[in-house]
Design a protein around this motif. Structure first.
Motif, PDB file in Angstrom:
ATOM      1  N   ASP A  74       1.417   5.368  -0.541  1.00  0.00           N
ATOM      2  CA  ASP A  74       0.666   6.623  -0.447  1.00  0.00           C
ATOM      3  C   ASP A  74       0.709   7.392  -1.762  1.00  0.00           C
ATOM      4  O   ASP A  74       1.782   7.644  -2.320  1.00  0.00           O
ATOM      5  N   SER A  75      -0.461   7.762  -2.245  1.00  0.00           N
ATOM      6  CA  SER A  75      -0.567   8.635  -3.417  1.00  0.00           C
ATOM      7  C   SER A  75      -0.466  10.089  -2.969  1.00  0.00           C
ATOM      8  O   SER A  75      -0.916  10.438  -1.866  1.00  0.00           O
ATOM      9  N   ASP A  92       1.097   9.298  -9.453  1.00  0.00           N
ATOM     10  CA  ASP A  92       1.051   8.039  -8.704  1.00  0.00           C
ATOM     11  C   ASP A  92       2.219   7.138  -9.108  1.00  0.00           C
ATOM     12  O   ASP A  92       2.833   6.477  -8.266  1.00  0.00           O
ATOM     13  N   THR A 113      -7.033   0.422  -5.632  1.00  0.00           N
ATOM     14  CA  THR A 113      -6.491   1.767  -5.430  1.00  0.00           C
ATOM     15  C   THR A 113      -7.629   2.777  -5.348  1.00  0.00           C
ATOM     16  O   THR A 113      -8.639   2.647  -6.044  1.00  0.00           O
ATOM     17  N   ALA A 126       5.185   8.170  -7.330  1.00  0.00           N
ATOM     18  CA  ALA A 126       5.193   7.672  -5.954  1.00  0.00           C
ATOM     19  C   ALA A 126       5.667   6.223  -5.901  1.00  0.00           C
ATOM     20  O   ALA A 126       6.414   5.833  -4.995  1.00  0.00           O
ATOM     21  N   GLY A 130      -3.881  11.624  -1.685  1.00  0.00           N
ATOM     22  CA  GLY A 130      -4.566  11.309  -0.444  1.00  0.00           C
ATOM     23  C   GLY A 130      -5.096   9.890  -0.305  1.00  0.00           C
ATOM     24  O   GLY A 130      -5.496   9.486   0.788  1.00  0.00           O
ATOM     25  N   TYR A 131      -5.112   9.117  -1.357  1.00  0.00           N
ATOM     26  CA  TYR A 131      -5.550   7.731  -1.259  1.00  0.00           C
ATOM     27  C   TYR A 131      -4.323   6.819  -1.266  1.00  0.00           C
ATOM     28  O   TYR A 131      -3.181   7.287  -1.307  1.00  0.00           O
ATOM     29  N   GLN A 132      -4.547   5.512  -1.238  1.00  0.00           N
ATOM     30  CA  GLN A 132      -3.434   4.566  -1.278  1.00  0.00           C
ATOM     31  C   GLN A 132      -3.456   3.762  -2.579  1.00  0.00           C
ATOM     32  O   GLN A 132      -4.516   3.439  -3.115  1.00  0.00           O
ATOM     33  N   TRP A 175       0.873  -1.171   0.000  1.00  0.00           N
ATOM     34  CA  TRP A 175       0.000   0.000   0.000  1.00  0.00           C
ATOM     35  C   TRP A 175       0.910   1.220   0.000  1.00  0.00           C
ATOM     36  O   TRP A 175       1.621   1.461   0.966  1.00  0.00           O
ATOM     37  N   TYR A 188       9.063   4.819  -4.106  1.00  0.00           N
ATOM     38  CA  TYR A 188       9.009   3.728  -3.131  1.00  0.00           C
ATOM     39  C   TYR A 188      10.101   2.692  -3.428  1.00  0.00           C
ATOM     40  O   TYR A 188      10.830   2.272  -2.524  1.00  0.00           O
TER      41      TYR A 188
END
Length: 300
Positions: A62-63, A135, A121, A138, A66-68, A60, A142
């Motif tokens: 983080d975007s 995204d 997602t 991100a 605000g969502y995952q 999971w 990661y």
């Protein structure tokens, strides 16, 4: 005069209605169900039992919105080579398994994930790369923060996923060592113009100019803002462009235009068979040879 202004009002309301209808189609394009995707992919492209038994880690991430972002990471021994996969619109990360298996066989660690509003997602709308490219950034960050800056990283995308990676690489950061763009559109406005003509027998004017403005009000960007061909000239890393010559959903000439606009290291593979996003399924051995040739050519 009252009748005249009434007609004008009706005409404006009709145009607004058309614009709302069309932007709804863009933002909330109907997705395939998980069952439909699983049935299609496991019937022809991968073995479900093998996938379920594979060593993989649920992620999971983080975007920035605000969502995952949901995904799976599968290691391949102790390799320092990594691949990220971006699926097309209306499907989910299971659509990427067939491609990830190709790279597992070639010693890459792989990460598949769901785009916004797809799979597990979050996110309310689909934006064809406009928001998805952040995204992807991100996800790239990661991988790099977890495994270090000295890895070799590639990104593979199909259809909207290919358009997303080109926008990421040309607008956000050229953060991978190489990219594989399978059947992307070159310009979203041009693609929608083509689909309007094919599906609705309508000219692009006045529908698209109106939708351009309404989409900006509703989702914060314009159709004109989604243009991989404006991004590809900024990409320095090698790109392998792939398309089926008989694709009648996104025309092959779009990939050829992208290839011609990309300066520096690049390669083009036009598959002899297959509808949209079917280059691998219908040309498996030729697809593998194109990948191996590309990786060897650029020492990846």
């Amino acid at each position: 005069m009252r009748a005249f202004f009434s007609l004008i009002g009706i005409f404006i309301a009709m145009l607004f209605g058309v614009g709302m209808f069309f932007t709804n189609k863009i933002m909330y394009l109907k997705k395939k169900t998980d069952e439909e995707i699983l049935q299609r992919e496991t019937n022809t492209n991968f073995n479900l039992q093998r996938f379920q038994s594979m060593q993989k880690e649920e992620l999971w991430i983080d975007s920035p919105f605000g969502y995952q972002i949901h995904g799976y990471y599968t290691p391949s021994g102790h390799s320092s080579r990594f691949m990220i996969f971006c699926h097309g619109v209306s499907v989910n990360k299971l659509n990427s398994v067939k491609y990830s298996n190709l790279f597992l066989e070639r010693g890459f660690n792989v990460l598949i994930y769901d785009h916004r509003r797809h799979g597990k997602t979050g996110g309310k709308t689909t934006s064809y790369g406009y928001y998805e490219k952040y995204d992807l950034h991100a996800v790239v960050q990661y991988i790099k923060s977890r495994f270090g800056p000295d890895i070799t990283l590639g990104i593979h995308g199909e259809s909207m996923g290919a358009a997303t990676l080109l926008q990421y690489a040309g607008m956000v950061e050229d953060g991978a060592d190489f990219y594989i763009a399978d059947c992307p559109f070159s310009d979203f406005y041009e693609q929608l113009s083509y689909r309007l003509k094919v599906e609705f027998k309508l000219p692009h004017w006045p529908v698209l100019p109106l939708a351009n403005m309404i989409l900006k009000l509703r989702d914060g960007y314009k159709i004109r803002d989604v243009s991989p061909i404006q991004c590809v000239k900024h990409i320095k890393s090698p790109v392998l462009f792939i398309h089926s010559k008989d694709d009648d959903y996104i025309l092959c000439k779009m990939t050829e235009e992208l290839y011609n606009h990309k300066a520096g290291p690049k390669q083009l593979f036009i598959a002899e068979r297959g509808a949209h996003a079917m280059s691998y399924v219908e040309n498996k051995e030729a697809y593998k040879r194109a990948i191996d040739s590309f990786l060897k050519r650029y020492k990846l």
